[in-house]
Design an enzyme around this catalytic site. Structure first.
Site, PDB file in Angstrom:
ATOM      1  N   ARG A  12      14.100  -3.322  -9.879  1.00 29.53           N
ATOM      2  CA  ARG A  12      15.145  -4.208  -9.360  1.00 29.53           C
ATOM      3  C   ARG A  12      16.340  -4.286 -10.310  1.00 29.53           C
ATOM      4  O   ARG A  12      17.482  -4.395  -9.855  1.00 29.53           O
ATOM      5  CB  ARG A  12      14.563  -5.594  -9.098  1.00 29.53           C
ATOM      6  CG  ARG A  12      13.717  -5.568  -7.847  1.00 29.53           C
ATOM      7  CD  ARG A  12      13.036  -6.867  -7.538  1.00 29.53           C
ATOM      8  NE  ARG A  12      12.600  -6.856  -6.145  1.00 29.53           N
ATOM      9  CZ  ARG A  12      11.758  -7.717  -5.624  1.00 29.53           C
ATOM     10  NH1 ARG A  12      11.237  -8.674  -6.371  1.00 29.53           N
ATOM     11  NH2 ARG A  12      11.409  -7.640  -4.362  1.00 29.53           N
TER      12      ARG A  12
ATOM     13  N   LYS B 200      -3.808  -5.830   8.447  1.00 29.66           N
ATOM     14  CA  LYS B 200      -4.015  -6.647   9.652  1.00 29.66           C
ATOM     15  C   LYS B 200      -2.892  -6.545  10.665  1.00 29.66           C
ATOM     16  O   LYS B 200      -1.730  -6.474  10.322  1.00 29.66           O
ATOM     17  CB  LYS B 200      -4.135  -8.117   9.234  1.00 29.66           C
ATOM     18  CG  LYS B 200      -5.397  -8.434   8.483  1.00 29.66           C
ATOM     19  CD  LYS B 200      -5.406  -9.900   8.142  1.00 29.66           C
ATOM     20  CE  LYS B 200      -6.758 -10.323   7.584  1.00 29.66           C
ATOM     21  NZ  LYS B 200      -6.747 -11.762   7.270  1.00 29.66           N
TER      22      LYS B 200
ATOM     23  N   GLY C 141       9.790  -8.621   2.225  1.00 27.97           N
ATOM     24  CA  GLY C 141       9.968  -9.500   3.388  1.00 27.97           C
ATOM     25  C   GLY C 141      11.206  -9.162   4.217  1.00 27.97           C
ATOM     26  O   GLY C 141      11.155  -9.164   5.447  1.00 27.97           O
TER      27      GLY C 141
END
Ligand code: ADP
Ligand code: MG
Length: 394
Positions: free
Chosen positions: A37, A195, A376
């Site tokens: 980053r 999932k 995200g």
């Protein structure tokens, strides 16, 4: 999607430019353990400093929830950032910041204290926006990874000051636009991971966007179960079978071909190179076995699908890649995608924490067209959502 970039910013000599970056790096014993980053900030920060701006870096660090503390202070990142930039970086805390900014020489860079030391940062509070805006003349958002949040330093400021996308933000937006905005067809998406529940919106969005949806990882088990396959002891969200069926139906209607594995790697225990390891047809999984990877034949067929495609977007590993040999399918398909990209027949974009780790493990991350480390924000973009920090730049 239209936004201004540093090409449009004009003369910045002597101007104070607030630059939102992502400095939320992992640390251990006071040291930065992964400086990815920090490296992403170099192009924007050095360009602005070279043009004579007073560069003021805004960023959050951890979750201090409005409480200033040494633990979450950005003071400790001034030196690591200076090291990566190859020039000095000053540190300015939230007391006396106005005077400190005024005293900065043109062409210098300073990191301001954690934006989340203000409780209003995460609430996009007008008072906090005004507080930040009072320090600068211009605003640059270079942190795509924080753009899914409408915070004072990501969204509010873009409305308070003339706003531009930084170089890293620009590169990310252009790559994502190429992958799903206006892609060359056919487009394939690989969606894997543990999932279905964490990626329902991704799957729902992609079936209307892509020509081929390749489902792997633990989530493929839920789809297989929905199609009547007995997946034994595999990770499987049985309560989501109806949802999985609905996604398959929608894919059908949209003309999207869904690829589920037809051979799988199974084992009775979740361990490296277990004695019970075998590969079988999906219809032959025993009651005490777990599906932990896509089988070799299915992977070969998936490679053939990629050969017919022009664009690939990838999120989620095909198997439990952290443990050998359940990394095999992910590594094999990643290498095929990388080779096709190198040949120039495929544009490949990938993102997601574990996905990036898996591609690094396969040794092909550098060969992909673009790798997003945004987590995200990348997922929300895959869900087709408008990111507030990006929308505010338009
Ligand atoms: P990303 O971080 O790239 O979005 P996810 O977090 O959704 O990816 O998924 C990664 C996880 O999925 C890994 O920890 C991997 O071990 C797990 N996984 C993949 N395939 C399986 C499987 N068949 N059974 C159990 N876990 C799996
Ligand atoms: Mg993950």
């Amino acid at each position: 999607m239209s936004f201004k970039t540093l090409d449009d910013i004009g003369d910045v000599q002597g101007k104070a430019v607030l630059v939102r970056e992502d400095l939320n790096v992992p640390m251990a014993d006071g040291r930065v353990t992964d400086d990815t980053r920090l490296r992403a900030t170099v192009a924007t920060l050095n360009e602005l400093a070279d043009k004579g701006a007073k560069v003021l870096v805004l960023a959050h660090f951890g979750r201090p929830k409005g409480q200033p503390s040494e633990e979450f202070s950005l003071r400790k990142l001034a030196d690591p950032l200076a090291h990566v930039l190859g020039r000095p970086v000053a540190y300015i805390d939230w007391e006396g910041d106005k005077a400190a900014v005024a005293a900065l020489a043109p062409g210098s860079i300073a990191v301001l204290e954690n934006t989340r030391f203000f409780g209003g940062e995460e609430k996009n509070d007008p008072a906090v926006i005004a507080r930040f805006a009072g320090l600068g003349d211009l605003y640059v958002n270079d942190a795509f990874s924080a753009a899914h949040r409408a915070h004072a330093s990501t969204e509010g400021l873009a409305r308070a000051l003339p706003a531009y996308a930084g170089r890293a933000m620009e590169a990310e937006l252009k790559a994502l636009e190429k992958a799903l905005g206006a892609p060359e067809r056919p487009v394939a998406a690989v969606v894997g991971g543990a999932k279905v529940s964490t990626k329902l919106d991704v799957l729902k969005h992609l079936v209307s966007k892509v020509d081929h949806l390749i489902i792997g990882g633990g989530m493929a088990n839920t789809f297989l179960a929905a199609r009547g396959v007995d997946v034994g002891k595999s990770l499987c969200e049985h309560d989501l079978k109806a949802t999985a069926e609905e996604i398959l139906d929608n894919a059908d209607k949209a003309g999207c071909t869904v690829h589920l594995p037809y051979d799988v790697v199974v084992s009775k225990e979740f361990a490296a190179n277990p004695a019970s390891l075998r590969t079988c047809n999906v219809h032959e999984v025993a009651a005490d076995e777990m599906i932990l990877d896509v089988g070799r034949q299915a992977v070969e067929a998936l490679g053939d699908v990629l050969k017919t495609c022009r664009t690939l977007v990838w999120n989620g590993p095909l198997g439990a890649f952290e443990i050998e040999p359940f990394d095999a399918a992910t590594v094999a398909l990643a290498r095929t995608a990388a080779a096709l990209t190198k040949e120039g027949s495929l544009i490949s974009v990938a993102g997601g924490g574990d996905t990036v780790a898996a591609l690094n493990h396969a040794g092909v991350a550098a060969d992909f067209s673009y790798i997003s480390t945004a987590g995200g924000a990348f997922l929300e973009w895959m869900e087709g959502k408008e990111l507030p920090g990006v929308a505010a730049l338009g």
